[in-house]
Write a protein that holds these residues in place. Structure first.
Motif, PDB file in Angstrom:
ATOM      1  N   ALA A 165       0.939  -1.348   0.042  1.00 37.69           N
ATOM      2  CA  ALA A 165       0.060  -0.058   0.025  1.00 37.69           C
ATOM      3  C   ALA A 165       0.828   1.353   0.181  1.00 37.69           C
ATOM      4  N   SER A 166       1.997   1.403   0.712  1.00 41.26           N
ATOM      5  CA  SER A 166       2.761   2.647   0.710  1.00 41.26           C
ATOM      6  C   SER A 166       3.537   2.784  -0.601  1.00 41.26           C
ATOM      7  N   THR A 167       4.008   1.588  -1.151  1.00 44.73           N
ATOM      8  CA  THR A 167       4.669   1.724  -2.435  1.00 44.73           C
ATOM      9  C   THR A 167       3.936   2.184  -3.424  1.00 44.73           C
ATOM     10  N   ALA A 168       2.569   1.891  -3.488  1.00 45.11           N
ATOM     11  CA  ALA A 168       1.720   2.268  -4.497  1.00 45.11           C
ATOM     12  C   ALA A 168       1.351   3.489  -4.141  1.00 45.11           C
ATOM     13  N   ALA A 169       0.978   3.838  -2.819  1.00 37.23           N
ATOM     14  CA  ALA A 169       0.488   5.129  -2.636  1.00 37.23           C
ATOM     15  C   ALA A 169       1.370   6.570  -2.909  1.00 37.23           C
ATOM     16  N   GLY A 170       2.796   6.024  -2.991  1.00 33.82           N
ATOM     17  CA  GLY A 170       3.886   7.161  -3.206  1.00 33.82           C
ATOM     18  C   GLY A 170       3.507   8.217  -4.312  1.00 33.82           C
ATOM     19  N   PRO A 171       3.222   7.651  -5.415  1.00 33.71           N
ATOM     20  CA  PRO A 171       2.754   8.563  -6.468  1.00 33.71           C
ATOM     21  C   PRO A 171       1.758   9.247  -6.289  1.00 33.71           C
ATOM     22  N   ILE A 172       0.587   9.022  -5.613  1.00 31.65           N
ATOM     23  CA  ILE A 172      -0.447   9.740  -5.416  1.00 31.65           C
ATOM     24  C   ILE A 172      -0.265  10.919  -4.387  1.00 31.65           C
ATOM     25  N   VAL A 173       0.512  10.257  -3.229  1.00 31.58           N
ATOM     26  CA  VAL A 173       0.534  11.319  -1.992  1.00 31.58           C
ATOM     27  C   VAL A 173       1.879  12.334  -2.442  1.00 31.58           C
ATOM     28  N   GLY A 174       2.564  11.731  -3.304  1.00 28.27           N
ATOM     29  CA  GLY A 174       3.707  12.596  -3.773  1.00 28.27           C
ATOM     30  C   GLY A 174       3.216  13.627  -4.718  1.00 28.27           C
ATOM     31  N   GLY A 175       2.393  13.191  -5.594  1.00 31.26           N
ATOM     32  CA  GLY A 175       1.770  14.054  -6.570  1.00 31.26           C
ATOM     33  C   GLY A 175       0.972  15.410  -5.956  1.00 31.26           C
ATOM     34  N   LEU A 176       0.209  14.737  -4.926  1.00 29.26           N
ATOM     35  CA  LEU A 176      -0.499  15.826  -4.296  1.00 29.26           C
ATOM     36  C   LEU A 176       0.369  16.798  -3.281  1.00 29.26           C
ATOM     37  N   LEU A 177       1.206  16.459  -2.771  1.00 33.61           N
ATOM     38  CA  LEU A 177       2.126  17.296  -1.936  1.00 33.61           C
ATOM     39  C   LEU A 177       2.876  18.179  -2.953  1.00 33.61           C
ATOM     40  N   VAL A 178       3.476  17.759  -3.964  1.00 32.40           N
ATOM     41  CA  VAL A 178       4.329  18.609  -4.913  1.00 32.40           C
ATOM     42  C   VAL A 178       3.407  19.833  -5.545  1.00 32.40           C
ATOM     43  N   HIS A 180       0.361  20.943  -4.254  1.00 36.69           N
ATOM     44  CA  HIS A 180      -0.330  21.682  -3.394  1.00 36.69           C
ATOM     45  C   HIS A 180       0.444  22.332  -2.358  1.00 36.69           C
ATOM     46  N   VAL A 181       1.682  21.760  -2.068  1.00 31.53           N
ATOM     47  CA  VAL A 181       2.540  22.294  -1.055  1.00 31.53           C
ATOM     48  C   VAL A 181       4.120  22.618  -1.768  1.00 31.53           C
ATOM     49  N   PHE A 188       9.570  16.042   4.332  1.00 36.73           N
ATOM     50  CA  PHE A 188       9.134  16.827   5.800  1.00 36.73           C
ATOM     51  C   PHE A 188       8.135  15.910   6.446  1.00 36.73           C
ATOM     52  N   ILE A 189       7.261  15.016   5.376  1.00 35.45           N
ATOM     53  CA  ILE A 189       6.069  14.168   5.760  1.00 35.45           C
ATOM     54  C   ILE A 189       6.653  13.028   6.793  1.00 35.45           C
ATOM     55  N   ASN A 190       8.090  12.597   6.432  1.00 30.31           N
ATOM     56  CA  ASN A 190       8.522  11.438   7.312  1.00 30.31           C
ATOM     57  C   ASN A 190       8.885  11.884   8.756  1.00 30.31           C
ATOM     58  N   VAL A 191       8.765  13.276   9.031  1.00 30.18           N
ATOM     59  CA  VAL A 191       9.483  13.658  10.376  1.00 30.18           C
ATOM     60  C   VAL A 191       8.109  13.336  11.335  1.00 30.18           C
ATOM     61  N   PRO A 192       6.929  13.615  10.977  1.00 31.62           N
ATOM     62  CA  PRO A 192       5.865  13.223  12.170  1.00 31.62           C
ATOM     63  C   PRO A 192       5.682  11.916  11.972  1.00 31.62           C
ATOM     64  N   VAL A 193       5.649  11.126  10.856  1.00 30.99           N
ATOM     65  CA  VAL A 193       5.552   9.539  10.995  1.00 30.99           C
ATOM     66  C   VAL A 193       6.764   9.046  11.534  1.00 30.99           C
ATOM     67  N   GLY A 194       7.854   9.600  11.500  1.00 29.27           N
ATOM     68  CA  GLY A 194       9.008   8.889  12.155  1.00 29.27           C
ATOM     69  C   GLY A 194       8.840   9.144  13.892  1.00 29.27           C
ATOM     70  N   ILE A 195       8.321  10.348  14.308  1.00 30.97           N
ATOM     71  CA  ILE A 195       8.070  10.573  15.738  1.00 30.97           C
ATOM     72  C   ILE A 195       7.067   9.604  16.050  1.00 30.97           C
ATOM     73  N   ALA A 196       5.879   9.458  15.337  1.00 25.83           N
ATOM     74  CA  ALA A 196       4.761   8.434  15.763  1.00 25.83           C
ATOM     75  C   ALA A 196       5.468   6.968  15.999  1.00 25.83           C
ATOM     76  N   ALA A 197       6.309   6.576  14.920  1.00 29.18           N
ATOM     77  CA  ALA A 197       6.959   5.213  14.974  1.00 29.18           C
ATOM     78  C   ALA A 197       7.757   5.220  16.194  1.00 29.18           C
ATOM     79  N   LEU A 198       8.612   6.274  16.557  1.00 30.11           N
ATOM     80  CA  LEU A 198       9.507   6.159  17.632  1.00 30.11           C
ATOM     81  C   LEU A 198       8.793   6.046  18.883  1.00 30.11           C
ATOM     82  N   ALA A 199       7.664   6.954  19.129  1.00 29.16           N
ATOM     83  CA  ALA A 199       6.853   6.809  20.410  1.00 29.16           C
ATOM     84  C   ALA A 199       6.393   5.589  20.485  1.00 29.16           C
ATOM     85  N   LEU A 200       5.806   4.770  19.656  1.00 30.97           N
ATOM     86  CA  LEU A 200       5.249   3.481  19.698  1.00 30.97           C
ATOM     87  C   LEU A 200       6.634   2.467  20.041  1.00 30.97           C
TER      88      LEU A 200
END
Length: 533
Positions: A165-178, A180-181, A188-200
């Motif tokens: 799911a993550s591999t295939a979602a890459g182009p969709i998420v990447g396209g939206l971020l590039v 619109h942001v 930068f999206i990896n930072v909050p994901v990394g913080i959540a993974a670290l906490a768990l």
């Protein structure tokens, strides 16, 4: 906290019996949740960055070679370090290496987003790859140690669904971020994901140490294997640019062979080898490794052309092309856990053989696509491909990790990931060469048959290069629309011809892989260690 290093839970252990656990730490299914979030970050990064490359090129004034390095630097670091990283997990504990991997990967991602030059982006992509190599084998090592053998397939099934799911979602998420942001937001999206993974991870993950875990490092083995992997992957990355018969390509391939031979000779006498060769006395483990290489060869090599087909032949945006790949993604998400359950019940051999045959049918079906193929047809073949790939991702991973001794679970996880990286690089390079050869022979004939103006050598080379990715080059000003359309038709026809041949080759590889799957079987049943908090 204490850690029991026995290799199997006693019958009285309530966790092994499916009873309640007094603490969250070490809970198998919560462990799966923790590692899945970390793995999602790495898997998403594998495809999301490709969408950001054009924006990075424009913003930082990067050349085409610079953009290629942004991808290749990450892949090289990842491929070279995976097995060594797995060994680090076996030595120091998979919890520690997983957490270090999360922190380093997220920090490197943030640093890339703050970078103002291409060299900095490339340097931090190397760092990102090294920490990603720490994270991936540790995730499998944690699953191997946390789940009893009868539940490991189900866990790996969910793990595989997250990766798919993550591999295939890459182009969709990447396209939206590039769109619109900014391109920086892709990192930068990896930072909050990394913080959540670290906490768990800090709260849930429990360090497992096998009784016979390694206590020293095979430094020469690390050097030889790293040199061998670097030379091999680098040759595969550059082969289409240098040509397969060039001195540079042959030199790097020869250096890889020499280093691999020296590595094997050294490992046979090393006191604590980096990659214990006795692991490969297990026919199922060896078959699972070969199966993973061939699966990645066909999947990554074939999918490489499909994205160009959707975007350059059908004119889709990156987001639209990602959406058209949703049947593949959805099928992998649904089929991975189901495949884990089936493999747990009847063993991996039959599901893996059937899965590779389904993959072959999907590849042969995709080879028939043309410029007029509609969404219904492409969705059918993409869904069938997802249905075939899911059991292989789950089953081959379990065969490799499950047939390895518990004290080498990290090395086995690194081997599984390295097999995927090498297979993907090999598939992209070899199928790319097949594509280029067909375009080189096909395009001049089609050009002449369309009665288009003759091309000089320089123009012909440029048109062939564009045709290899399905992109019609811009015509000279004043060119009649009828001629422009004829040029586009020739280029697209040549690309589709090359893609068809490449996907046919991928289908043949899948049939060979089905034969190799006959030699797989489930692990011997060594369960994860008993844990006490």
């Amino acid at each position: 906290m204490t850690t029991d290093t026995t290799t199997g839970p006693p019958p009285s252990d309530p966790v092994a019996a499916g009873g309640p656990r007094k603490s969250l730490r070490g809970h198998p299914w919560l462990t799966l949740l923790s590692v899945a979030i970390g793995v999602m970050m790495v898997a998403l990064d594998g495809t999301i960055v490709a969408i950001a490359n054009p924006a990075i090129q424009q913003d930082l004034g990067a050349s085409l070679a610079d953009v290629q390095w942004i991808t290749n630097a990450y892949l090289l670091a990842l491929a070279v370090a995976l097995i060594t990283a797995g060994k680090l997990g076996d030595r120091f504990g998979h919890r520690q290496t997983f957490i270090i991997g999360i922190v380093g990967f997220a920090a490197a991602s943030g640093a890339i987003g703050l970078s103002t030059s291409v060299p900095l982006v490339i340097a931090f992509r190397v760092v990102q790859g090294l920490f990603g190599a720490l994270l991936m084998p540790a995730a499998l090592g944690l699953l191997r140690a946390s789940f009893p053998a009868e539940k490991l397939n189900a866990a790996i099934g969910i793990w595989g669904a997250v990766i798919g799911a993550s591999t295939a979602a890459g182009p969709i998420v990447g396209g939206l971020l590039v769109e619109h942001v900014s391109w920086q937001s892709v990192f930068f999206i990896n930072v909050p994901v990394g913080i959540a993974a670290l906490a768990l991870g800090l709260v849930i993950l429990l360090d497992h140490r096998a009784e016979h875990a390694p206590r020293s490092f095979d430094i020469l083995g690390i050097v030889l294997l790293s040199a061998a992997m670097f030379s091999l992957v680098w040759a595969l990355i550059k082969a289409n640019e240098w040509q397969w018969g060039s001195g540079k390509t042959i030199a790097f391939l020869a250096a890889s062979v020499v280093c691999f031979v020296l590595f094997v000779l050294w490992e046979r006498k090393a006191k604590e080898p980096l990659l214990p060769l006795e692991m490969f006395r297990s026919v199922p483990l060896s078959a699972g490794t070969a199966l993973m290489v061939l699966m990645a060869f066909g999947f990554m090599g074939g999918l490489f052309f499909v994205t160009f087909y959707l975007q350059n032949v059908h004119g889709m945006s990156p987001v639209d092309s990602g959406l058209h790949l949703l049947p593949l993604t959805a099928m992998m998400i649904v089929a991975s856990p189901l495949a884990g359950a089936v493999i747990t019940k009847i063993g991996p051999r039959v599901p893996l053989v059937v899965a590779m045959l389904l993959t072959a049918v999907a590849m042969f079906g995709m080879s028939t696509l043309d410029a007029e193929s509609g969404t219904a047809v492409t969705s059918l073949w993409f869904a069938l491909l997802g249905l075939g790939l899911a059991p292989v991702m789950v089953g081959a991973t379990e065969v490799i990790v499950g047939n390895a001794p518990l004290e080498h679970a990290g090395v086995a996880g690194g081997l599984q990931q390295a097999a995927m990286q090498v297979g993907g690089s090999l598939g992209t390079a070899v199928l790319g060469a097949v594509m280029a050869a067909r375009v080189d022979s096909d395009l001049p004939t089609r050009w002449a048959e369309a009665k288009l103006p003759p091309m000089d050598d320089k123009t012909e080379s440029a048109v062939k290069g564009a045709a290899e990715v399905g992109m019609a080059p811009p015509p000279p000003k004043g060119t009649p629309e009828q001629v422009v359309e004829a040029m586009r038709s020739v280029v697209h026809g040549s690309f589709i011809s090359g893609m068809g041949l490449a996907l046919t080759c991928a289908g043949v590889i899948a049939v060979v892989a089905a034969g190799i799957a006959l030699f797989t079987k489930r692990g011997a049943g060594e369960a994860g260690p008993s844990v006490h908090v």
